[in-house]
Scaffold this active site. Structure first.
Site, PDB file in Angstrom:
ATOM      1  N   PHE A 362      49.593  71.842 -18.699  1.00  0.00           N
ATOM      2  CA  PHE A 362      49.670  73.287 -18.924  1.00  0.00           C
ATOM      3  C   PHE A 362      49.938  73.488 -20.400  1.00  0.00           C
ATOM      4  CE2 PHE A 362      51.802  77.137 -19.943  1.00  0.00           C
ATOM      5  CZ  PHE A 362      51.345  78.108 -19.061  1.00  0.00           C
ATOM      6  N   GLU A 363      49.024  74.127 -21.080  1.00  0.00           N
ATOM      7  CA  GLU A 363      49.274  74.558 -22.446  1.00  0.00           C
ATOM      8  C   GLU A 363      48.347  75.717 -22.767  1.00  0.00           C
ATOM      9  OE1 GLU A 363      48.839  71.092 -24.895  1.00  0.00           O
ATOM     10  OE2 GLU A 363      46.671  70.965 -24.654  1.00  0.00           O
ATOM     11  N   ILE A 364      48.874  76.664 -23.496  1.00  0.00           N
ATOM     12  CA  ILE A 364      48.101  77.800 -23.992  1.00  0.00           C
ATOM     13  C   ILE A 364      48.197  77.739 -25.508  1.00  0.00           C
ATOM     14  CG2 ILE A 364      47.848  80.303 -24.022  1.00  0.00           C
ATOM     15  CD1 ILE A 364      49.290  80.405 -21.336  1.00  0.00           C
TER      16      ILE A 364
END
Length: 522
Positions: A362-364
């Site tokens: 999960f990374e934005i």
């Protein structure tokens, strides 16, 4: 602490251990867990507050949830200031993972994208089957969906590497040593691709922002605002939801190669570097020998006392009677003569990798945090070292360390309000008080909820309409070591972040010398 982490890592990776060894390891891990983890440090770094992190308000002036509660998404979207960003979801997957892909899409659509309609990019090292593409399009609502194939050069290791005995021997050796996923060549390829090549794919290059997804992930809370827009508004460049320690034996030489790269390229580090490193420069003194010997604060008093005792002994010159009477000085001189300088195994230039990393499934982020001269050069340097196959370097520690070469702590955002699970690890926040102010409104009949019951709001909560699984422990509490470092650094003044305050060696030496002379005289 490093010994404990390595023992835990050995236990986690040891799938072939016999029963006796396993029981011993479990007993040790449980003991150390009770001592170190069940009493997490408070946000100011003290041990006086025994609340688990999940029951604490971790917001700081430098980073906090963008909204403290649910927002009215309809009003948010209709606000003239709302600007949809040039962003996309990105998922690396295979045809055989269709069921898990659909599970992920259904979850992110229900909790976020049914309102915001951001596009999807699916990547595969093999062409996607028509059935796969059709079924994926069926479950996305009003969003553009694109499918791309990864070229041979980006996916496979170079032929002069992969066709060698050394390559296959290294992969098999990692399996023999029970390194997690170490014997899976495809896993090494995936980590290499995500470490420095995914953002080069033409379908991804079209966007300024990306949100990484994986097959079979769950979201537990509604995300009623646009993370891309809020990151833009607050000058955030990278966002995470889980930060944990890496398994030591997957990256034993990653930091050594990183320090070599920094030295060769003359890289000016961002303050984010401090999140991932232990600083051994904890003793400020005019004496370079003392600085060289002291790695931990508990060593300082003994080494200074030793120095002073020897100095006083040597002042006695040729007076053998005085020398013979100076038992303290003689014992310290003998001790120093017999001592060996303590070598910290993984310390390079007074720093050590603390194994913390953003869990990158999960990374934005802005693509530019990777697609820049420094990060690209860093990846190429690591590629030439062979660590992506000689060891099992994951993209998560590579991303984290690579980002810290250029980013500051203030460039990063903790999406604490986003509940998320991947594999066996999950983060799920407590709901904020007053979630009922804005009721859930589905944009499509497929997302309607019947008799939905949300978790009770808490004073320190930040989630929106969260429904957290009850049988899994919150990762903030079970692996709070890295969270504690993050919060401690963010609570410090910008530009003056330290893990611990450096000892004033000159002042300590002055006081210890006074005490010594009072006790033993001249």
């Amino acid at each position: 602490m490093l010994l404990i982490r390595r023992t835990i890592n050995a236990f986690l990776g040891c799938i072939h251990c016999n029963l006796t060894a396993t029981c011993i390891l479990i007993a040790f891990v449980i003991t150390m867990y009770v001592v170190l983890v069940s009493e997490p440090a408070s946000v100011d770094g003290t041990m006086g507050n025994f609340l688990p992190f999940s029951k604490m308000d971790l917001a700081t002036k430098r980073d906090r949830p963008f909204y403290s509660n649910c927002v009215n998404t309809q009003d948010y979207l209709l606000n003239p200031s709302y600007i949809k960003q040039n962003a996309s979801f990105v998922m690396l997957t295979r045809n055989g993972e269709l069921e898990d892909v659909i599970k992920t899409i259904n979850s992110i659509e229900e909790h976020f994208n049914q309102w915001f309609h951001y596009p999807y990019v699916f990547l595969n090292d093999q062409p996607f089957e028509e059935d796969f593409k059709a079924k994926v399009r069926d479950v996305t609502v009003g969003a553009l969906v694109e499918f791309g194939t990864i070229d041979e050069i980006s996916w496979n290791f170079p032929s002069d590497v992969k066709d060698t005995f050394e390559f296959y021997n290294a992969i098999e050796d990692q399996g023999d040593r029970s390194i997690l996923y170490g014997n899976l060549e495809s896993y090494h390829k995936m980590c290499r691709f995500y470490s420095g090549l995914f953002y080069k794919h033409p379908l991804v290059q079209k966007y300024e922002w990306y949100w990484r997804l994986e097959p079979d992930v769950e979201f537990f809370c509604d995300i009623t605002y646009d993370p891309f827009l809020e990151m833009l508004r607050t000058n955030k460049k990278y966002g995470f939801t889980i930060i944990i320690p890496e398994l030591y034996w997957t990256v034993p030489n990653l930091f050594r190669h990183t320090k070599s790269f920094i030295s060769q390229k003359g890289v000016t580090l961002g303050s984010l570097w401090k999140l991932f490193t232990k600083d051994y420069d904890i003793f400020e003194s005019d004496d370079p020998e003392l600085r060289d010997w002291i790695n931990y604060d508990f060593q300082a008093k003994a080494k200074i006392s030793e120095k002073i005792a020897i100095e006083q002994l040597l002042k006695k010159g040729d007076d053998f009677q005085q020398i013979n009477d100076d038992k303290e000085g003689i014992m310290n001189l003998i001790h120093k003569a017999r001592s060996r300088k303590h070598i910290v195994e993984d310390k390079f230039f007074n720093e050590e990798y603390n194994l913390c990393h953003f869990w990158s499934n999960f990374e934005i982020a802005r693509l530019s945090v990777f697609d820049n001269d420094i990060y690209n050069s860093f990846f190429q340097y690591l590629e030439k070292s062979g660590g992506f196959w000689k060891e099992r370097w994951g993209d998560a520690p590579v991303h984290s360390i690579g980002l810290s070469l250029t980013l500051d702590l203030d460039d990063v955002h903790y999406f604490r309000d986003i509940g998320y699970r991947h594999s066996t690890i999950q983060h799920c926040p407590h709901n904020a008080m007053g979630n009922e102010e804005f009721s859930y409104l589905a944009s499509d009949s497929k997302f309607k909820r019947k008799n939905a019951a949300y978790d009770e709001g808490r004073e320190f909560g930040c989630g929106c309409r969260c429904r957290c699984p009850k049988k899994k422990r919150e990762i903030e509490d079970s692996m709070g070591f890295c969270v504690n470092i993050w919060v401690n650094l963010l609570n410090q003044q910008r530009g003056h972040e330290r893990h611990v305050e450096a000892l004033n060696g000159n002042e300590m030496e002055e006081h210890i010398r006074e005490d010594y002379l009072r006790q033993f005289g001249n």
